[in-house]
Design a protein around this motif. Sequence first.
Motif, PDB file in Angstrom:
ATOM      1  N   SER A  48      -8.972  14.814 -51.669  1.00  0.00           N
ATOM      2  CA  SER A  48     -10.603  15.800 -52.602  1.00  0.00           C
ATOM      3  C   SER A  48     -10.405  17.196 -51.623  1.00  0.00           C
ATOM      4  O   SER A  48      -9.816  16.470 -50.646  1.00  0.00           O
ATOM      5  CB  SER A  48     -11.469  15.084 -52.640  1.00  0.00           C
ATOM      6  OG  SER A  48     -11.742  13.865 -51.150  1.00  0.00           O
ATOM      7  N   PHE A  49     -10.942  17.989 -51.991  1.00  0.00           N
ATOM      8  CA  PHE A  49     -11.452  18.538 -51.062  1.00  0.00           C
ATOM      9  C   PHE A  49     -12.433  19.882 -51.586  1.00  0.00           C
ATOM     10  O   PHE A  49     -13.159  19.764 -53.149  1.00  0.00           O
ATOM     11  CB  PHE A  49     -10.230  20.059 -51.895  1.00  0.00           C
ATOM     12  CG  PHE A  49      -9.927  21.471 -50.919  1.00  0.00           C
ATOM     13  CD1 PHE A  49     -10.499  22.282 -51.754  1.00  0.00           C
ATOM     14  CD2 PHE A  49      -8.969  21.487 -49.976  1.00  0.00           C
ATOM     15  CE1 PHE A  49     -10.333  23.291 -50.395  1.00  0.00           C
ATOM     16  CE2 PHE A  49      -8.897  22.572 -48.978  1.00  0.00           C
ATOM     17  CZ  PHE A  49      -9.777  23.681 -49.409  1.00  0.00           C
ATOM     18  N   ILE A  60      -1.376   7.761 -49.477  1.00  0.00           N
ATOM     19  CA  ILE A  60      -0.148   8.009 -50.293  1.00  0.00           C
ATOM     20  C   ILE A  60       0.183   9.642 -49.254  1.00  0.00           C
ATOM     21  O   ILE A  60       1.200  10.005 -49.431  1.00  0.00           O
ATOM     22  CB  ILE A  60      -0.337   8.756 -51.392  1.00  0.00           C
ATOM     23  CG1 ILE A  60      -0.448   7.158 -52.652  1.00  0.00           C
ATOM     24  CG2 ILE A  60       1.088   8.916 -52.356  1.00  0.00           C
ATOM     25  CD1 ILE A  60      -1.463   7.069 -53.920  1.00  0.00           C
ATOM     26  N   PHE A  61      -1.265  10.276 -49.168  1.00  0.00           N
ATOM     27  CA  PHE A  61      -1.217  11.825 -48.971  1.00  0.00           C
ATOM     28  C   PHE A  61      -0.830  12.254 -47.544  1.00  0.00           C
ATOM     29  O   PHE A  61      -1.511  12.228 -46.516  1.00  0.00           O
ATOM     30  CB  PHE A  61      -2.350  12.360 -49.468  1.00  0.00           C
ATOM     31  CG  PHE A  61      -2.932  13.945 -49.165  1.00  0.00           C
ATOM     32  CD1 PHE A  61      -2.644  14.529 -47.511  1.00  0.00           C
ATOM     33  CD2 PHE A  61      -2.720  14.735 -49.933  1.00  0.00           C
ATOM     34  CE1 PHE A  61      -2.922  16.096 -47.884  1.00  0.00           C
ATOM     35  CE2 PHE A  61      -2.316  16.248 -49.787  1.00  0.00           C
ATOM     36  CZ  PHE A  61      -2.998  16.788 -48.992  1.00  0.00           C
ATOM     37  N   ASP A  62       0.655  11.916 -46.801  1.00  0.00           N
ATOM     38  CA  ASP A  62       0.923  11.743 -45.823  1.00  0.00           C
ATOM     39  C   ASP A  62       1.605  13.557 -45.256  1.00  0.00           C
ATOM     40  O   ASP A  62       0.915  14.610 -45.688  1.00  0.00           O
ATOM     41  CB  ASP A  62       2.048  11.199 -45.668  1.00  0.00           C
ATOM     42  CG  ASP A  62       3.801  11.433 -46.686  1.00  0.00           C
ATOM     43  OD1 ASP A  62       4.180  10.925 -46.591  1.00  0.00           O
ATOM     44  OD2 ASP A  62       3.734  12.886 -46.617  1.00  0.00           O
ATOM     45  N   ASP A  63       1.708  13.641 -44.389  1.00  0.00           N
ATOM     46  CA  ASP A  63       2.464  14.900 -44.090  1.00  0.00           C
ATOM     47  C   ASP A  63       3.628  16.166 -45.141  1.00  0.00           C
ATOM     48  O   ASP A  63       3.583  16.801 -45.025  1.00  0.00           O
ATOM     49  CB  ASP A  63       2.947  15.116 -42.381  1.00  0.00           C
ATOM     50  CG  ASP A  63       1.676  14.148 -41.527  1.00  0.00           C
ATOM     51  OD1 ASP A  63       2.492  14.201 -40.724  1.00  0.00           O
ATOM     52  OD2 ASP A  63       0.918  14.114 -41.737  1.00  0.00           O
ATOM     53  N   GLN A  64       3.986  15.042 -45.725  1.00  0.00           N
ATOM     54  CA  GLN A  64       4.538  16.118 -46.478  1.00  0.00           C
ATOM     55  C   GLN A  64       3.531  16.288 -47.907  1.00  0.00           C
ATOM     56  O   GLN A  64       4.250  17.554 -48.625  1.00  0.00           O
ATOM     57  CB  GLN A  64       5.454  15.015 -47.779  1.00  0.00           C
ATOM     58  CG  GLN A  64       6.463  14.471 -47.048  1.00  0.00           C
ATOM     59  CD  GLN A  64       7.628  15.498 -46.083  1.00  0.00           C
ATOM     60  OE1 GLN A  64       7.912  16.763 -46.680  1.00  0.00           O
ATOM     61  NE2 GLN A  64       7.342  15.437 -44.540  1.00  0.00           N
ATOM     62  N   PHE A  65       2.271  16.234 -47.839  1.00  0.00           N
ATOM     63  CA  PHE A  65       2.157  16.551 -49.158  1.00  0.00           C
ATOM     64  C   PHE A  65       0.723  17.537 -48.041  1.00  0.00           C
ATOM     65  O   PHE A  65       0.182  17.674 -47.175  1.00  0.00           O
ATOM     66  CB  PHE A  65       0.424  15.954 -49.409  1.00  0.00           C
ATOM     67  CG  PHE A  65       1.815  14.859 -50.164  1.00  0.00           C
ATOM     68  CD1 PHE A  65       2.157  13.498 -50.026  1.00  0.00           C
ATOM     69  CD2 PHE A  65       1.873  15.466 -51.980  1.00  0.00           C
ATOM     70  CE1 PHE A  65       3.122  12.975 -50.892  1.00  0.00           C
ATOM     71  CE2 PHE A  65       2.646  14.313 -52.700  1.00  0.00           C
ATOM     72  CZ  PHE A  65       2.667  12.718 -52.334  1.00  0.00           C
ATOM     73  N   SER A  66       0.684  18.818 -48.607  1.00  0.00           N
ATOM     74  CA  SER A  66      -0.937  20.002 -48.596  1.00  0.00           C
ATOM     75  C   SER A  66      -1.391  20.876 -49.346  1.00  0.00           C
ATOM     76  O   SER A  66      -1.125  20.870 -50.615  1.00  0.00           O
ATOM     77  CB  SER A  66       0.186  20.801 -47.786  1.00  0.00           C
ATOM     78  OG  SER A  66       0.537  21.846 -47.966  1.00  0.00           O
ATOM     79  N   VAL A  67      -2.241  20.534 -49.465  1.00  0.00           N
ATOM     80  CA  VAL A  67      -3.129  21.224 -50.682  1.00  0.00           C
ATOM     81  C   VAL A  67      -4.020  22.787 -49.976  1.00  0.00           C
ATOM     82  O   VAL A  67      -4.262  22.524 -48.360  1.00  0.00           O
ATOM     83  CB  VAL A  67      -4.458  20.740 -50.778  1.00  0.00           C
ATOM     84  CG1 VAL A  67      -4.064  19.194 -52.099  1.00  0.00           C
ATOM     85  CG2 VAL A  67      -5.724  20.129 -49.647  1.00  0.00           C
ATOM     86  N   SER A  73      -9.715  30.851 -57.014  1.00  0.00           N
ATOM     87  CA  SER A  73     -10.125  30.282 -58.703  1.00  0.00           C
ATOM     88  C   SER A  73      -9.342  29.359 -58.187  1.00  0.00           C
ATOM     89  O   SER A  73      -8.673  28.434 -59.560  1.00  0.00           O
ATOM     90  CB  SER A  73      -9.180  31.328 -59.752  1.00  0.00           C
ATOM     91  OG  SER A  73      -8.250  32.097 -59.261  1.00  0.00           O
ATOM     92  N   ASN A  74      -7.685  29.148 -57.260  1.00  0.00           N
ATOM     93  CA  ASN A  74      -6.197  28.675 -57.447  1.00  0.00           C
ATOM     94  C   ASN A  74      -6.365  27.374 -56.397  1.00  0.00           C
ATOM     95  O   ASN A  74      -7.154  27.863 -55.499  1.00  0.00           O
ATOM     96  CB  ASN A  74      -5.263  29.172 -57.438  1.00  0.00           C
ATOM     97  CG  ASN A  74      -5.328  30.582 -58.476  1.00  0.00           C
ATOM     98  OD1 ASN A  74      -4.405  29.595 -59.062  1.00  0.00           O
ATOM     99  ND2 ASN A  74      -4.940  31.317 -58.780  1.00  0.00           N
ATOM    100  N   PHE A  75      -5.965  25.796 -56.756  1.00  0.00           N
ATOM    101  CA  PHE A  75      -5.909  24.726 -56.096  1.00  0.00           C
ATOM    102  C   PHE A  75      -4.297  24.303 -56.051  1.00  0.00           C
ATOM    103  O   PHE A  75      -4.115  24.577 -56.988  1.00  0.00           O
ATOM    104  CB  PHE A  75      -7.055  24.357 -56.464  1.00  0.00           C
ATOM    105  CG  PHE A  75      -7.646  22.800 -55.659  1.00  0.00           C
ATOM    106  CD1 PHE A  75      -7.502  21.686 -56.042  1.00  0.00           C
ATOM    107  CD2 PHE A  75      -7.703  22.852 -53.711  1.00  0.00           C
ATOM    108  CE1 PHE A  75      -7.070  20.319 -55.218  1.00  0.00           C
ATOM    109  CE2 PHE A  75      -7.451  21.820 -53.527  1.00  0.00           C
ATOM    110  CZ  PHE A  75      -7.059  20.179 -53.965  1.00  0.00           C
ATOM    111  N   THR A  76      -4.042  24.164 -55.023  1.00  0.00           N
ATOM    112  CA  THR A  76      -3.065  24.646 -55.111  1.00  0.00           C
ATOM    113  C   THR A  76      -1.837  23.394 -54.244  1.00  0.00           C
ATOM    114  O   THR A  76      -3.127  22.687 -53.271  1.00  0.00           O
ATOM    115  CB  THR A  76      -1.989  25.379 -54.601  1.00  0.00           C
ATOM    116  OG1 THR A  76      -2.083  25.375 -52.952  1.00  0.00           O
ATOM    117  CG2 THR A  76      -1.641  26.644 -55.401  1.00  0.00           C
ATOM    118  N   LEU A  77      -1.065  22.259 -55.028  1.00  0.00           N
ATOM    119  CA  LEU A  77      -1.319  20.529 -54.536  1.00  0.00           C
ATOM    120  C   LEU A  77       0.588  21.403 -53.629  1.00  0.00           C
ATOM    121  O   LEU A  77       1.612  21.395 -54.598  1.00  0.00           O
ATOM    122  CB  LEU A  77      -0.622  19.653 -55.260  1.00  0.00           C
ATOM    123  CG  LEU A  77      -0.442  18.967 -54.232  1.00  0.00           C
ATOM    124  CD1 LEU A  77      -0.851  17.672 -53.328  1.00  0.00           C
ATOM    125  CD2 LEU A  77       0.542  17.376 -55.643  1.00  0.00           C
TER     126      LEU A  77
END
Lengths: 114, 111
Positions: A48-49, A60-67, A73-77
């Motif tokens: 969550s952001f 699940i959200f380890d170092d391989q993921f970023s947001v 307007s945009n929100f990226t994974l």
Amino acid sequence: EPEVTQTPSHQVTQMGQEVILRCVPISNHLYFYWYRQILGQKVEFLVSFYNNEISEKSEIFDDQFSVERPDGSNFTLKIRSTKLEDSAMYFCASSAAGGVYEQYFGPGTRLTVT
Amino acid sequence: QQPVQSPQAVILREGEDAVINCSSSKALYSVHWYRQKHGEAPIFLMILLKGGEQKGHDKISASFNEKKQQSSLYLTASQLSYSGTYFCGTEKRGGADGLTFGKGTHLIIQP
């Protein structure tokens, strides 16, 4: 009626490649979320952001993921180096506030890692 | 820890009623109910808050027993469009918490 949009609807990538999934939350919403759903299974929270920073993240959200929220307007994974087990439907959601407000889900991006 | 939903599946005739339950071993701030049709995004149905407030849908009702950390979703006079998988999502505290979803209850409504 305002809605959350996501692009692309389907992404196929090779193992080890980077992918970026994009979301446009509802315009006056302040809280943004990413969830994933492996085929036939439950929806799982990723992150969550709020206020331009991560508020909460799951195991699940380890170092391989970023947001990122690169603009207003945009929100990226981003998944840096995809694995076969990253194959899933990824849902973006947004809410006007946390807690007492409903989270509206986008239509999802189906990620297939080969 | 994920909430536990029951039953896992229900088959009803149109017009019949259904109750779907969701329970947690941890104290909850709120319970959110969603319905998901195959290949689609979850659609919001209801929120129930600690303290009794609820926000939701005209034709669907729900309850939240704070002492037992249990919530139930009541579908009355079911319609064919009610078919889908129902998920409860729980939240331990307010703010920008993500929801922890149960495994879902599959509801099939037959004509």
